[in-house]
Design a protein around this motif. Structure first.
Motif, PDB file in Angstrom:
ATOM      1  N   ALA A   1       1.023  -1.013   0.084  1.00 36.80           N
ATOM      2  CA  ALA A   1       0.139  -0.090   0.311  1.00 36.80           C
ATOM      3  C   ALA A   1       0.692   0.675  -0.329  1.00 36.80           C
ATOM      4  O   ALA A   1       0.608   2.500  -0.571  1.00 36.80           O
ATOM      5  CB  ALA A   1      -1.129  -0.234   1.083  1.00 36.80           C
ATOM      6  N   ALA A   2       1.838   1.082   1.047  1.00 35.68           N
ATOM      7  CA  ALA A   2       2.965   2.258   0.733  1.00 35.68           C
ATOM      8  C   ALA A   2       3.628   2.410  -0.858  1.00 35.68           C
ATOM      9  O   ALA A   2       3.396   3.365  -1.362  1.00 35.68           O
ATOM     10  CB  ALA A   2       3.891   2.532   1.802  1.00 35.68           C
ATOM     11  N   ALA A   3       4.234   1.264  -1.362  1.00 36.69           N
ATOM     12  CA  ALA A   3       4.678   1.833  -2.720  1.00 36.69           C
ATOM     13  C   ALA A   3       3.387   1.750  -3.828  1.00 36.69           C
ATOM     14  O   ALA A   3       3.977   2.934  -4.171  1.00 36.69           O
ATOM     15  CB  ALA A   3       5.370   0.227  -2.970  1.00 36.69           C
ATOM     16  N   ALA A   4       2.318   1.824  -3.731  1.00 31.93           N
ATOM     17  CA  ALA A   4       1.597   2.432  -4.510  1.00 31.93           C
ATOM     18  C   ALA A   4       1.479   4.033  -4.542  1.00 31.93           C
ATOM     19  O   ALA A   4       1.089   4.087  -5.073  1.00 31.93           O
ATOM     20  CB  ALA A   4       0.008   1.719  -4.092  1.00 31.93           C
ATOM     21  N   ILE A   5       0.979   4.067  -3.059  1.00 37.28           N
ATOM     22  CA  ILE A   5       1.024   5.364  -3.312  1.00 37.28           C
ATOM     23  C   ILE A   5       1.830   6.712  -3.422  1.00 37.28           C
ATOM     24  O   ILE A   5       1.640   7.920  -4.562  1.00 37.28           O
ATOM     25  CB  ILE A   5      -0.134   5.978  -1.502  1.00 37.28           C
TER      26      ILE A   5
ATOM     27  N   ASP B   1       2.874   7.401 -16.420  1.00 43.28           N
ATOM     28  CA  ASP B   1       1.858   6.550 -16.533  1.00 43.28           C
ATOM     29  C   ASP B   1       1.804   5.331 -16.058  1.00 43.28           C
ATOM     30  O   ASP B   1       0.590   4.312 -15.570  1.00 43.28           O
ATOM     31  CB  ASP B   1       1.732   7.023 -18.011  1.00 43.28           C
ATOM     32  N   THR B   2       3.295   5.365 -16.620  1.00 46.62           N
ATOM     33  CA  THR B   2       3.342   3.741 -15.691  1.00 46.62           C
ATOM     34  C   THR B   2       3.548   3.709 -14.694  1.00 46.62           C
ATOM     35  O   THR B   2       3.321   2.792 -13.547  1.00 46.62           O
ATOM     36  CB  THR B   2       5.158   3.784 -15.990  1.00 46.62           C
ATOM     37  N   LEU B   3       3.863   4.334 -13.669  1.00 47.91           N
ATOM     38  CA  LEU B   3       4.163   4.852 -12.227  1.00 47.91           C
ATOM     39  C   LEU B   3       2.140   4.960 -12.002  1.00 47.91           C
ATOM     40  O   LEU B   3       1.950   3.848 -10.760  1.00 47.91           O
ATOM     41  CB  LEU B   3       4.552   6.176 -11.632  1.00 47.91           C
ATOM     42  N   GLN B   4       1.612   5.068 -12.419  1.00 51.46           N
ATOM     43  CA  GLN B   4       0.151   5.424 -11.956  1.00 51.46           C
ATOM     44  C   GLN B   4      -0.388   3.631 -12.092  1.00 51.46           C
ATOM     45  O   GLN B   4      -0.612   3.396 -11.301  1.00 51.46           O
ATOM     46  CB  GLN B   4      -0.925   5.882 -13.271  1.00 51.46           C
ATOM     47  N   THR B   5      -0.049   2.679 -13.301  1.00 52.25           N
ATOM     48  CA  THR B   5      -0.639   1.527 -13.609  1.00 52.25           C
ATOM     49  C   THR B   5      -0.019   0.731 -12.377  1.00 52.25           C
ATOM     50  O   THR B   5      -0.621  -0.042 -12.103  1.00 52.25           O
ATOM     51  CB  THR B   5      -0.177   1.601 -14.557  1.00 52.25           C
ATOM     52  N   ILE B   6       1.542   1.227 -12.453  1.00 54.60           N
ATOM     53  CA  ILE B   6       2.187   0.196 -11.434  1.00 54.60           C
ATOM     54  C   ILE B   6       1.718   0.250  -9.759  1.00 54.60           C
ATOM     55  O   ILE B   6       1.370  -1.002  -8.914  1.00 54.60           O
ATOM     56  CB  ILE B   6       3.598   0.925 -10.645  1.00 54.60           C
ATOM     57  N   ALA B   7       1.029   1.605  -9.716  1.00 62.32           N
ATOM     58  CA  ALA B   7       0.266   1.920  -8.780  1.00 62.32           C
ATOM     59  C   ALA B   7      -0.704   0.532  -7.853  1.00 62.32           C
ATOM     60  O   ALA B   7      -0.374  -0.164  -7.185  1.00 62.32           O
ATOM     61  CB  ALA B   7      -0.367   2.559  -8.444  1.00 62.32           C
ATOM     62  N   PHE B   8      -1.732   0.630  -9.077  1.00 60.15           N
ATOM     63  CA  PHE B   8      -3.098  -0.211  -9.189  1.00 60.15           C
ATOM     64  C   PHE B   8      -2.897  -1.815  -8.871  1.00 60.15           C
ATOM     65  O   PHE B   8      -3.326  -3.131  -8.653  1.00 60.15           O
ATOM     66  CB  PHE B   8      -3.490  -0.158 -10.009  1.00 60.15           C
TER      67      PHE B   8
ATOM     68  N   GLN C   1      -9.307  -5.483   0.173  1.00 66.78           N
ATOM     69  CA  GLN C   1      -8.113  -5.337  -1.059  1.00 66.78           C
ATOM     70  C   GLN C   1      -8.696  -4.802  -1.709  1.00 66.78           C
ATOM     71  O   GLN C   1      -8.382  -3.409  -2.138  1.00 66.78           O
ATOM     72  CB  GLN C   1      -7.489  -6.373  -1.313  1.00 66.78           C
ATOM     73  N   LEU C   2      -9.806  -4.615  -2.429  1.00 70.46           N
ATOM     74  CA  LEU C   2     -10.807  -3.713  -3.103  1.00 70.46           C
ATOM     75  C   LEU C   2     -10.826  -2.344  -3.092  1.00 70.46           C
ATOM     76  O   LEU C   2     -10.978  -1.615  -3.315  1.00 70.46           O
ATOM     77  CB  LEU C   2     -12.499  -4.008  -3.998  1.00 70.46           C
ATOM     78  N   LYS C   3     -11.556  -2.507  -1.294  1.00 70.03           N
ATOM     79  CA  LYS C   3     -11.561  -1.198  -0.389  1.00 70.03           C
ATOM     80  C   LYS C   3     -10.427   0.048  -0.281  1.00 70.03           C
ATOM     81  O   LYS C   3     -10.668   1.001  -1.312  1.00 70.03           O
ATOM     82  CB  LYS C   3     -12.121  -0.861   1.130  1.00 70.03           C
ATOM     83  N   LEU C   4      -9.181  -0.983  -0.801  1.00 66.97           N
ATOM     84  CA  LEU C   4      -7.528  -0.075  -0.668  1.00 66.97           C
ATOM     85  C   LEU C   4      -7.649   0.538  -2.162  1.00 66.97           C
ATOM     86  O   LEU C   4      -7.446   2.097  -2.795  1.00 66.97           O
ATOM     87  CB  LEU C   4      -6.804  -1.213  -0.748  1.00 66.97           C
ATOM     88  N   VAL C   5      -8.191  -0.326  -3.609  1.00 66.70           N
ATOM     89  CA  VAL C   5      -7.876   0.470  -4.777  1.00 66.70           C
ATOM     90  C   VAL C   5      -8.719   1.374  -4.990  1.00 66.70           C
ATOM     91  O   VAL C   5      -8.959   2.630  -5.691  1.00 66.70           O
ATOM     92  CB  VAL C   5      -8.817  -1.103  -5.968  1.00 66.70           C
ATOM     93  N   ASN C   6     -10.144   1.082  -4.401  1.00 70.14           N
ATOM     94  CA  ASN C   6     -10.760   2.100  -4.524  1.00 70.14           C
ATOM     95  C   ASN C   6     -11.197   3.110  -4.010  1.00 70.14           C
ATOM     96  O   ASN C   6     -11.119   4.850  -4.695  1.00 70.14           O
ATOM     97  CB  ASN C   6     -12.106   1.661  -3.924  1.00 70.14           C
ATOM     98  N   ALA C   7     -10.582   3.084  -2.837  1.00 67.27           N
ATOM     99  CA  ALA C   7      -9.276   4.428  -2.548  1.00 67.27           C
ATOM    100  C   ALA C   7      -8.936   5.194  -3.021  1.00 67.27           C
ATOM    101  O   ALA C   7      -8.766   7.179  -2.781  1.00 67.27           O
ATOM    102  CB  ALA C   7      -9.306   4.252  -0.468  1.00 67.27           C
ATOM    103  N   LEU C   8      -7.891   4.995  -3.009  1.00 66.31           N
ATOM    104  CA  LEU C   8      -6.101   5.360  -4.103  1.00 66.31           C
ATOM    105  C   LEU C   8      -7.034   5.632  -5.246  1.00 66.31           C
ATOM    106  O   LEU C   8      -6.258   6.621  -5.755  1.00 66.31           O
ATOM    107  CB  LEU C   8      -5.207   4.088  -3.861  1.00 66.31           C
TER     108      LEU C   8
END
Length: 295
Positions: free
Chosen positions: A69-73, A115-122, A137-144
């Protein structure tokens, strides 16, 4: 010292997570891979990952979940900086004391790296095993997603562009910064508690209030530093907001008024933490750091 050590640990952990990810991507085209890594290995404070770790650890979340989660944000934040720096946006050549991505590489690769960094996050949030269940886990995706999109960071950037060179109200300025800067900082806190089991609603509400206060305080201090800071310490040109005729808190409230606003936001953040039945010393220290930082 406790905050300094905790920030350093969060920086190490998120960098390690991202290095492990990039090690799996060796088949990618070399130049875009290099530009993407350059963009996220930017020497930043990693405040958003730190908030994920701090809140998650306080509430008993799994460390491996927090790493992802930290790496994604951080990927989302880094992508936004790459695009912000482009000639079509802020047209900056310096970020944290080194050339921005489009200067180090070129505009096309900077756009693609963002663009790549955005896709890596998800990818990080959706493609790995989490200790929480799939619904959580889906709530994490939705929140970000929400924090990054039309009513979050991107929407705030659009409002900021629209306001440049215009006279706007204090309420309009606050709406810009709640979305542009505050949304991701608040989301970092949300990701932290979403990774934790059985968090009470009152705890979530108090943490959300804290996040909103420090998110806005971060931007107010940025505005103040644009006037009082220096280019070497800031790692970017001092006075760039003023030169671009951007709406800022000092422009609307005066420098003293902006500093009073900053103090009020700090007080609001501490008040929110007082409602929590946890050891919030690190979060209190972070609030103080946000309003006292020099870059």
């Amino acid at each position: 010292m406790e905050l300094k050590n905790a920030l350093a640990q969060a920086q190490d952990d998120v960098v390690t997570t991202l290095e492990h990810y990039f090690a799996t991507q060796s088949a990618a085209q070399a130049r875009i891979l290099a530009a993407t890594q350059y963009s996220v290995q930017n020497g930043g404070k990693r405040l958003r990952p730190f908030l994920v770790y701090c809140v998650g650890n306080m509430l008993g979340a799994n460390k491996a979940d927090l790493d992802k989660a930290a790496a994604a944000i951080e990927c989302i934040h880094s992508y936004s900086l790459v695009h912000d720096d482009l000639p079509a946006m802020d047209d900056d050549e310096l970020r944290r004391g080194r050339p921005t991505c489009h200067i180090a590489y070129d505009e096309a690769h900077a756009i693609l790296a963002g663009d790549t960094l955005q896709t890596i996050a998800f990818e990080l949030l959706s493609g790995a095993e989490f200790s929480i269940d799939a619904r959580a886990q889906l709530k994490l995706v939705n929140a970000l997603s929400k924090a990054s999109g039309l009513l979050g960071m991107v929407g705030g950037q659009a409002l900021d562009i629209e306001a440049t060179g215009k006279t706007i109200s204090l309420n309009e300025l606050e709406q810009i910064h709640k979305a542009k800067t505050g949304a991701l900082l608040s989301c970092a806190i949300e990701l932290g508690y979403l990774c934790a089991p059985n968090v009470e609603q009152t705890t979530k509400q108090a943490l959300d209030s804290y996040g909103k206060a420090i998110g806005l305080a971060f931007q107010v201090q940025d505005d103040i530093l644009d006037i009082e800071g220096d280019t070497q310490t800031l790692g970017k040109p001092q006075g760039s907001d003023l030169a671009a005729n951007k709406a800022t808190y000092p422009a609307l409230l005066g420098l003293d008024g902006a500093k009073q606003k900053l103090q009020q936001l700090y007080d609001d953040a501490i008040s929110a933490l007082d409602a929590l039945p946890y050891d919030t010393a690190i979060l209190q220290q972070l609030a103080r750091y946000v309003i006292a930082r020099d870059h």
